[in-house]
Enzyme design. Structure first.
Site, PDB file in Angstrom:
ATOM      1  CB  CYS B 106      -0.860  -0.002   1.257  1.00 44.04           C
ATOM      2  SG  CYS B 106      -2.059   1.339   1.226  1.00 44.04           S
ATOM      3  CG  HIS B 211      -6.824   2.316  -0.631  1.00 43.55           C
ATOM      4  ND1 HIS B 211      -6.842   0.996  -0.983  1.00 43.55           N
ATOM      5  CD2 HIS B 211      -5.894   2.418   0.350  1.00 43.55           C
ATOM      6  CE1 HIS B 211      -5.969   0.334  -0.247  1.00 43.55           C
ATOM      7  NE2 HIS B 211      -5.390   1.182   0.569  1.00 43.55           N
ATOM      8  CG  HIS B 333       2.209   3.508   3.435  1.00 48.86           C
ATOM      9  ND1 HIS B 333       1.820   4.703   2.903  1.00 48.86           N
ATOM     10  CD2 HIS B 333       1.126   2.719   3.422  1.00 48.86           C
ATOM     11  CE1 HIS B 333       0.544   4.624   2.580  1.00 48.86           C
ATOM     12  NE2 HIS B 333       0.086   3.434   2.873  1.00 48.86           N
ATOM     13  N   PRO B 382       0.161  11.168   3.232  1.00 41.86           N
ATOM     14  CG  PRO B 382      -1.045   9.224   2.745  1.00 41.86           C
ATOM     15  CD  PRO B 382       0.318   9.705   3.080  1.00 41.86           C
ATOM     16  CG  MET B 385     -11.715  12.611   2.206  1.00 46.41           C
ATOM     17  SD  MET B 385     -13.328  11.917   2.039  1.00 46.41           S
ATOM     18  CE  MET B 385     -13.810  11.687   3.695  1.00 46.41           C
ATOM     19  CG  HIS B 408       1.415   5.123   7.135  1.00 43.02           C
ATOM     20  ND1 HIS B 408       1.173   5.205   8.481  1.00 43.02           N
ATOM     21  CD2 HIS B 408       0.304   4.565   6.602  1.00 43.02           C
ATOM     22  CE1 HIS B 408      -0.009   4.695   8.761  1.00 43.02           C
ATOM     23  NE2 HIS B 408      -0.574   4.299   7.648  1.00 43.02           N
ATOM     24  N   GLY B 409       1.239   8.428   7.681  1.00 44.98           N
ATOM     25  CA  GLY B 409      -0.012   9.169   7.575  1.00 44.98           C
ATOM     26  C   GLY B 409      -0.451   9.559   8.957  1.00 44.98           C
ATOM     27  N   GLY B 411      -2.861   8.029  11.090  1.00 42.32           N
ATOM     28  CA  GLY B 411      -3.199   7.021  12.096  1.00 42.32           C
ATOM     29  C   GLY B 411      -4.597   7.210  12.659  1.00 42.32           C
TER      30      GLY B 411
END
Lengths: 147, 486
Positions: B106, B211, B333, B382, B385, B408-409, B411
């Site tokens: 991913c 996603h 990631h 990333p 939203m 990675h983002g 969480g």
């Protein structure tokens, strides 16, 4: 009425608690719970009290799985159904279990084509927190699905 | 091993951004467990079993230095999400599928446009609609492409490289992709028929859950020199693609967890958690899994490459042939790699597990594209939203402190059920639209579950990563349109 399954809170994924008077019931409710909880969109079916209700389930598949113990068997059984769901674009809302031991299951699952899922599609069935145990004379298991 | 709930008191503070559970906490720990976080985050982080899982990771044979977790840590399978572990191949080091995840590779691909947000504005609705129709979620139906087994095998072997040979995207796209979009160790024969059946019609699909495809505007530059090297300028438009290996990857992980589980009685070791199942890297099962994992990873790179190609088509169909999108970088990631790192002056060949964690290699590393070598590898983070995403870059310190790894983002914080109770999908859509963000999504409940309040604050996560010197901020982007796959 005896509960068959319910949704439980989980940080990032989907978790259900499944119940059954017998182990066959437990496995059956696990399959039904797995698909009900993600809200399959099926033509001709309607939603009643949060469950998808269909007059008929025209698609069927036979499943035969073997594993080392009942926990692994449950995961492998549900994983098999998930695989069939993904390649056929179907969801399965009932199952008839022909044979069940702690190491083997033979069953026929019944379902229908889906247009998608209201909630999310499942990535995998996990072993996380999975223990099959009897609580107050009822079989119980918590199953977490990766999404 | 009965699980114990961890509390604040179990942590030793190493510095403002680093906390450690010492080896003495539990007898089966081989190394300490370290979490990169700050004081504020601790209560949230202790709410689920992520730290217990990290302690379990520290019991893996061959593990070196620490079991790490990034600030976006949350409960996963075996490993926590945000978990990192390096095992030494020559010291009986193991590979664990849970350390890579069900969604193998991913990851995130970022493209940059040759136009500003202002120039895009008159086209944005049409662009969002065209993207929504062009790039399927692939849920409940296949994608637009179907491959037979032979063709699929060539894609599992060649990854994004194979897609270029088939006429999609460009060779330049490969240069700006981790592993150049293909791990050579991949062996398609080790991916099951089942996984291939699932993958045969899912190439070029986003999937669902968290996603997405996002059109963004670069609204802040933190490092001019790095931004210039990456081709990023304030006010310009970017497109971000977040997805993985779809059913093929999920099935591959399921298959190998099952294979290893069946060998467990023979191997004879006990596990604190079944999902932590592992095989010695040098065993047949370890090697087979790694080669299959690499094939699934190649599928994911081919997937993002394909989606990138269609994004370009949609872009040009609406705006015109002169509108271009260049690949900035593509990171994974959820992946396992074999990497060489120095520990206490000695070089080790390590199996690097990064699950919900991104490689963040510093300047000078051979894996970094030539154009970026002086700066470091781009790290794409990333947001969720309606929130910002970040572009960071790896640092030399990151190599020493965490084997060149970053978060990675953001969480997750709230469960999906809680998120749904708190935010209604249609409410969220309205709120985002009120803020000028164009949304294209089939499912409103899906939107609610991905609501930003369900996630930890990405700003905080990034600030900790920067504070701990794991990466440096380069730029920030804000969403203009979010597409969740039609």
């Amino acid at each position: 009425m005896v509960k068959d399954f319910e949704s439980l809170p989980h940080t990032a994924d989907i978790k259900i608690r499944v119940y059954g008077k017998t182990k066959k019931d437990l496995f059956r409710h696990a399959l039904i719970g797995m698909f009900q909880v993600i809200g399959p969109k099926i033509a001709g079916c309607h939603v009643e009290s949060g469950r998808v209700v269909c007059k008929e389930l025209p698609e069927k598949h036979d499943i035969a799985v073997e594993a080392l113990d009942d926990v692994a068997l449950l995961v492998d059984f549900l994983s098999e159904a998930l695989y069939l769901s993904d390649v056929n674009n179907e969801a399965y809302l009932d199952v008839v279990i022909h044979e069940l031991t702690d190491q083997k299951i033979k069953a026929t699952i019944y379902g229908a084509k889906v247009k998608g899922f209201e909630v999310v599609e499942l990535k995998a069935v996990t072993y996380h927190d999975l223990a099959i145990k009897k609580v107050d004379d009822v079989w119980q298991a918590d199953i977490v699905f990766d999404i | 091993m009965t699980e114990q709930t961890l509390t604040r008191e179990d942590f030793i503070k190493i510095d403002e951004y680093t906390y450690e559970i010492p080896k003495s906490y539990r007898p089966d720990m081989r190394v300490p467990a370290r979490v990169f976080m700050n004081e504020k985050m601790m209560a949230d982080i202790l709410q689920d079993r992520a730290v217990w899982q990290l302690v379990n990771v520290s019991t893996l044979p061959g593990i070196k230095k620490y079991a790490f977790a990034m600030p976006d840590i949350h409960q996963g399978y075996g490993f926590p999400i945000g978990g990192v572990a390096a095992t030494a191949i020559d010291e009986g080091g193991v590979i664990s599928p849970g350390g890579i995840g069900y969604d193998i590779n991913c990851g995130v691909r970022l493209l940059v446009a040759n136009m500003t947000a202002a120039e895009l504005h008159p086209h944005i609705e049409k662009v969002a609609t065209r993207l929504f129709h062009k790039i399927p979620s692939g849920v409940g139906k296949g994608g637009k492409l179907t491959f037979d087994i032979g063709e699929l095998d060539s894609i599992l072997k060649g990854g994004a490289k194979r897609m270029v040979e088939l006429g999609y995207g460009t060779a330049r796209d490969l240069e700006f992709c981790e592993e150049n979009g293909c791990m050579e160790v991949a062996d398609p024969r080790l991916v099951s028929e089942r996984a291939k059946k699932r993958g045969s019609d899912q190439l070029g699909t986003l999937g669902s859950g968290n996603h997405f495809l996002e059109v963004q505007e670069i609204d802040e530059i933190f490092d001019e020199k790095a931004a210039q090297a990456f081709g990023l300028q304030k006010g310009y438009v970017t497109v971000m693609i977040h997805c993985g290996s779809r059913g093929l990857g999920h099935q591959t992980c399921t298959d190998y967890v099952r294979t290893m589980m069946k060998k467990l009685p023979e191997w004879g070791y006990t596990l604190p958690d079944r999902e932590l199942i592992y095989a010695p890297f040098n065993s047949q099962e370890g090697q087979d899994y790694f080669a299959a994992m690499a094939a699934a990873a190649n599928y994911a790179w081919a997937n993002r490459h394909m989606i990138g190609h269609w994004v370009r088509e949609a872009w040009q169909e609406v705006i015109g042939q002169q509108a271009e999108l260049a690949t900035v970088y593509d990171v994974s990631h959820n992946i396992g790699k074999v990497e060489k790192h120095h520990i206490n002056g000695r070089e080790y060949k390590l199996v690097m597990h990064r699950k919900g964690a991104t490689r963040a290699f510093g300047p000078g590393r051979p894996e970094v594209p030539e154009k970026y070598k002086q700066v470091g590898q781009p790290v794409l983070i990333p947001g969720t939203m309606g929130t910002s995403s970040y572009i960071l870059t790896g640092t030399k310190e990151s190599m020493e402190v965490a084997f060149g790894t970053s978060c990675h983002g953001a969480g997750r914080r709230l469960s999906r059920a809680q998120a749904k109770k708190t935010v209604r999908g249609s409410q969220l859509r309205e709120e985002l639209e009120r803020r000028g963000i164009v949304i294209r999504s089939d499912s409103d409940p899906g939107l609610a579950e991905e609501a930003p309040l369900a996630y930890k604050d990405v700003d905080n996560v990034v600030n900790v990563v920067v504070g701990a010197h794991l990466a440096r901020k380069v730029a920030r982007v804000k969403p203009l349109a979010v597409i969740k796959g039609g």
